[in-house]
Write a protein that holds these residues in place. Structure first.
Motif, PDB file in Angstrom:
ATOM      1  N   GLY A  57       0.819  -1.198   0.000  1.00  0.00           N
ATOM      2  CA  GLY A  57       0.000   0.000   0.000  1.00  0.00           C
ATOM      3  C   GLY A  57       0.855   1.250   0.000  1.00  0.00           C
ATOM      4  N   LEU A  58       0.501   2.232  -0.839  1.00  0.00           N
ATOM      5  CA  LEU A  58       1.240   3.494  -0.911  1.00  0.00           C
ATOM      6  C   LEU A  58       0.280   4.634  -1.238  1.00  0.00           C
ATOM      7  N   ASN A  59       0.717   5.831  -0.908  1.00  0.00           N
ATOM      8  CA  ASN A  59      -0.030   7.015  -1.308  1.00  0.00           C
ATOM      9  C   ASN A  59       0.113   7.216  -2.811  1.00  0.00           C
ATOM     10  N   SER A  60      -0.980   7.509  -3.467  1.00  0.00           N
ATOM     11  CA  SER A  60      -0.980   7.633  -4.928  1.00  0.00           C
ATOM     12  C   SER A  60      -0.143   8.803  -5.418  1.00  0.00           C
ATOM     13  N   GLN A  61       0.199   9.760  -4.537  1.00  0.00           N
ATOM     14  CA  GLN A  61       0.952  10.945  -4.941  1.00  0.00           C
ATOM     15  C   GLN A  61       2.420  10.888  -4.538  1.00  0.00           C
ATOM     16  N   TRP A  62       2.826   9.811  -3.908  1.00  0.00           N
ATOM     17  CA  TRP A  62       4.214   9.704  -3.472  1.00  0.00           C
ATOM     18  C   TRP A  62       5.115   9.308  -4.629  1.00  0.00           C
ATOM     19  N   ALA A  63       6.307   9.875  -4.636  1.00  0.00           N
ATOM     20  CA  ALA A  63       7.238   9.649  -5.747  1.00  0.00           C
ATOM     21  C   ALA A  63       7.800   8.233  -5.765  1.00  0.00           C
ATOM     22  N   ASP A  64       7.702   7.501  -4.664  1.00  0.00           N
ATOM     23  CA  ASP A  64       8.238   6.141  -4.650  1.00  0.00           C
ATOM     24  C   ASP A  64       7.281   5.116  -5.243  1.00  0.00           C
ATOM     25  N   LEU A  65       6.059   5.510  -5.558  1.00  0.00           N
ATOM     26  CA  LEU A  65       5.095   4.584  -6.144  1.00  0.00           C
ATOM     27  C   LEU A  65       5.612   3.965  -7.450  1.00  0.00           C
ATOM     28  N   PRO A  66       6.079   4.769  -8.410  1.00  0.00           N
ATOM     29  CA  PRO A  66       6.597   4.154  -9.636  1.00  0.00           C
ATOM     30  C   PRO A  66       7.847   3.314  -9.415  1.00  0.00           C
ATOM     31  N   ILE A  67       8.616   3.624  -8.372  1.00  0.00           N
ATOM     32  CA  ILE A  67       9.805   2.815  -8.061  1.00  0.00           C
ATOM     33  C   ILE A  67       9.379   1.407  -7.661  1.00  0.00           C
ATOM     34  N   ILE A 107      19.465  -0.490  13.493  1.00  0.00           N
ATOM     35  CA  ILE A 107      19.980  -1.088  12.269  1.00  0.00           C
ATOM     36  C   ILE A 107      21.307  -1.795  12.512  1.00  0.00           C
ATOM     37  N   LYS A 108      22.030  -1.379  13.530  1.00  0.00           N
ATOM     38  CA  LYS A 108      23.288  -2.051  13.877  1.00  0.00           C
ATOM     39  C   LYS A 108      23.038  -3.395  14.556  1.00  0.00           C
ATOM     40  N   LYS A 109      21.896  -3.514  15.255  1.00  0.00           N
ATOM     41  CA  LYS A 109      21.598  -4.750  15.995  1.00  0.00           C
ATOM     42  C   LYS A 109      20.774  -5.740  15.186  1.00  0.00           C
ATOM     43  N   GLU A 110      19.866  -5.239  14.373  1.00  0.00           N
ATOM     44  CA  GLU A 110      18.950  -6.118  13.660  1.00  0.00           C
ATOM     45  C   GLU A 110      19.630  -6.793  12.470  1.00  0.00           C
ATOM     46  N   LYS A 111      19.210  -8.007  12.204  1.00  0.00           N
ATOM     47  CA  LYS A 111      19.716  -8.744  11.049  1.00  0.00           C
ATOM     48  C   LYS A 111      18.571  -8.917  10.057  1.00  0.00           C
ATOM     49  N   ARG A 112      18.542  -8.060   9.093  1.00  0.00           N
ATOM     50  CA  ARG A 112      17.501  -8.094   8.077  1.00  0.00           C
ATOM     51  C   ARG A 112      18.125  -8.398   6.714  1.00  0.00           C
ATOM     52  N   LYS A 113      17.385  -9.089   5.890  1.00  0.00           N
ATOM     53  CA  LYS A 113      17.789  -9.216   4.507  1.00  0.00           C
ATOM     54  C   LYS A 113      17.294  -7.975   3.781  1.00  0.00           C
ATOM     55  N   VAL A 114      18.225  -7.247   3.183  1.00  0.00           N
ATOM     56  CA  VAL A 114      17.877  -6.008   2.503  1.00  0.00           C
ATOM     57  C   VAL A 114      17.782  -6.276   1.005  1.00  0.00           C
ATOM     58  N   ILE A 115      16.629  -6.008   0.451  1.00  0.00           N
ATOM     59  CA  ILE A 115      16.395  -6.173  -0.984  1.00  0.00           C
ATOM     60  C   ILE A 115      16.689  -4.840  -1.667  1.00  0.00           C
ATOM     61  N   LEU A 116      17.685  -4.824  -2.526  1.00  0.00           N
ATOM     62  CA  LEU A 116      18.098  -3.587  -3.183  1.00  0.00           C
ATOM     63  C   LEU A 116      17.277  -3.366  -4.446  1.00  0.00           C
ATOM     64  N   LEU A 117      16.703  -2.198  -4.561  1.00  0.00           N
ATOM     65  CA  LEU A 117      15.845  -1.850  -5.688  1.00  0.00           C
ATOM     66  C   LEU A 117      16.492  -0.762  -6.542  1.00  0.00           C
ATOM     67  N   ASP A 118      16.137  -0.748  -7.811  1.00  0.00           N
ATOM     68  CA  ASP A 118      16.573   0.337  -8.695  1.00  0.00           C
ATOM     69  C   ASP A 118      15.628   1.525  -8.528  1.00  0.00           C
ATOM     70  N   ASN A 119      16.199   2.708  -8.428  1.00  0.00           N
ATOM     71  CA  ASN A 119      15.372   3.909  -8.442  1.00  0.00           C
ATOM     72  C   ASN A 119      15.223   4.358  -9.890  1.00  0.00           C
ATOM     73  N   THR A 120      14.128   3.968 -10.488  1.00  0.00           N
ATOM     74  CA  THR A 120      13.904   4.228 -11.916  1.00  0.00           C
ATOM     75  C   THR A 120      13.532   5.672 -12.213  1.00  0.00           C
ATOM     76  N   ILE A 121      13.268   6.460 -11.164  1.00  0.00           N
ATOM     77  CA  ILE A 121      12.856   7.852 -11.388  1.00  0.00           C
ATOM     78  C   ILE A 121      13.930   8.848 -10.974  1.00  0.00           C
ATOM     79  N   LEU A 122      15.122   8.355 -10.613  1.00  0.00           N
ATOM     80  CA  LEU A 122      16.189   9.264 -10.194  1.00  0.00           C
ATOM     81  C   LEU A 122      16.761   9.958 -11.422  1.00  0.00           C
ATOM     82  N   PRO A 123      16.560  11.273 -11.545  1.00  0.00           N
ATOM     83  CA  PRO A 123      17.036  11.963 -12.749  1.00  0.00           C
ATOM     84  C   PRO A 123      18.559  11.987 -12.822  1.00  0.00           C
ATOM     85  N   ALA A 124      19.068  12.072 -14.041  1.00  0.00           N
ATOM     86  CA  ALA A 124      20.508  12.185 -14.239  1.00  0.00           C
ATOM     87  C   ALA A 124      21.036  13.414 -13.513  1.00  0.00           C
ATOM     88  N   GLY A 125      22.242  13.292 -12.975  1.00  0.00           N
ATOM     89  CA  GLY A 125      22.852  14.415 -12.277  1.00  0.00           C
ATOM     90  C   GLY A 125      22.610  14.429 -10.789  1.00  0.00           C
TER      91      GLY A 125
END
Length: 297
Positions: free
Chosen positions: A147-157, A264-282
């Motif tokens: 679930g995400l807010n429809s206006q948040w920039a991370d939705l397309p990511i 974050i130093k204590k917890e052991k989580r598997k981190v899934i790395l995602l591409d930021n497809t909306i990060l503009p050049a520069g």
């Protein structure tokens, strides 16, 4: 002339006087006559952002007059807030970047959150913890509805990385929807998740933070001003650079995020790395070394 028309006339004249004064170097640029900077969004989860802006502006009081910060108090959507920044009703916004925002607005390209908001914990129903723990990465994408807010920039990511997402334009409604089984996981920034749940634990005691996973995508958050407000952007940039140089920026960041950094130093989580497809050049990827020094992405 009616009173309302006279009021608008005075407002226009006031803005003209300020603009002319700025042009001749008489006053600090692009601010209202009361030297008040109106910011958006406001609320407890955004407090750090505005304390940082206050710090940056204080670091420039030797070259320009002090400014007072005030929240924009109307309850508006994120898209409406962006429109109000363009129209001049709001002076500064603090949000992540994308190409559309960079075309319409003027960003100060110093990441104010050091990438921490791109590290996403999953708010879930506690009863689903065992089921999610047993999923592999493919199942996580295929079997969970996010679930995400429809206006948040991370939705397309999220969608570009293969996640199924249901949306709402109402942030608070997302907690309601999660509790009502409308979706399975609400990804929130490392700096947001625990605080948001603590504030709502009486209303949603069945919700919890998932313990085995996290998502990460590079997501810089900037201060933004109106395209024509170059002077304010330069002042904020100078103040941020000065606060970086003397260490006060980092000190403020760590004071607001001490619990998250410790966790974050204590917890052991598997981190899934995602591409930021909306990060503009520069746009440089965030430097996470203040809180996640061993990250590789």
């Amino acid at each position: 002339m009616k009173f309302s028309e006279y009021h608008k006339y005075l407002h226009m004249v006031s803005k003209l006087i300020v603009a002319v004064s700025v042009a001749f170097g008489c006053v600090s640029p692009a601010f209202s006559s009361e030297a008040v900077i109106r910011y958006f969004p406001s609320g407890t989860i955004y407090e750090y952002r505005w304390k940082l802006l206050e710090l940056a502006l204080t670091h420039t009081n030797d070259i320009a007059k002090p400014l007072q910060l005030a929240p924009f108090t109307e309850n508006v959507t994120q898209n409406r807030g962006l429109s109000l920044l363009e129209s001049g009703a709001i002076d500064v916004i603090a949000l992540g970047t994308n190409a559309e925002r960079e075309a319409q607005l003027l960003p100060v390209k110093i990441d104010i959150l050091r990438g921490i908001i791109g590290f996403r914990l999953l708010v879930i129903r506690a009863a689903d913890q065992k089921r999610i723990t047993q999923m592999d990465d493919v199942s996580l994408r295929k079997q969970l509805m996010f679930g995400l807010n429809s206006q948040w920039a991370d939705l397309p990511i999220m969608r570009a990385n293969g996640f199924s997402v249901i949306t709402s334009s109402d942030y608070e409604n997302l907690f309601v929807m999660l509790a009502a089984n409308r979706f399975d996981a609400f990804p929130r920034g490392l700096n947001e998740a625990r605080r948001e749940l603590d504030e709502r634990k009486q209303n949603y005691p069945q919700l919890a933070i998932e313990k085995s996973r996290a998502l990460y995508f590079p997501y810089p958050v900037y201060f933004w001003v109106n395209k024509n407000n170059v002077a304010l952007a330069k002042r904020i940039e100078l103040g941020l650079n000065r606060s970086l140089a003397d260490g006060s920026f980092r000190k403020l960041f760590e004071s607001y995020h001490a619990a998250e950094i410790a966790a974050i130093k204590k917890e052991k989580r598997k981190v899934i790395l995602l591409d930021n497809t909306i990060l503009p050049a520069g746009n440089a990827k965030p430097d996470t070394s203040w809180w996640w020094p061993k990250s590789k992405y």
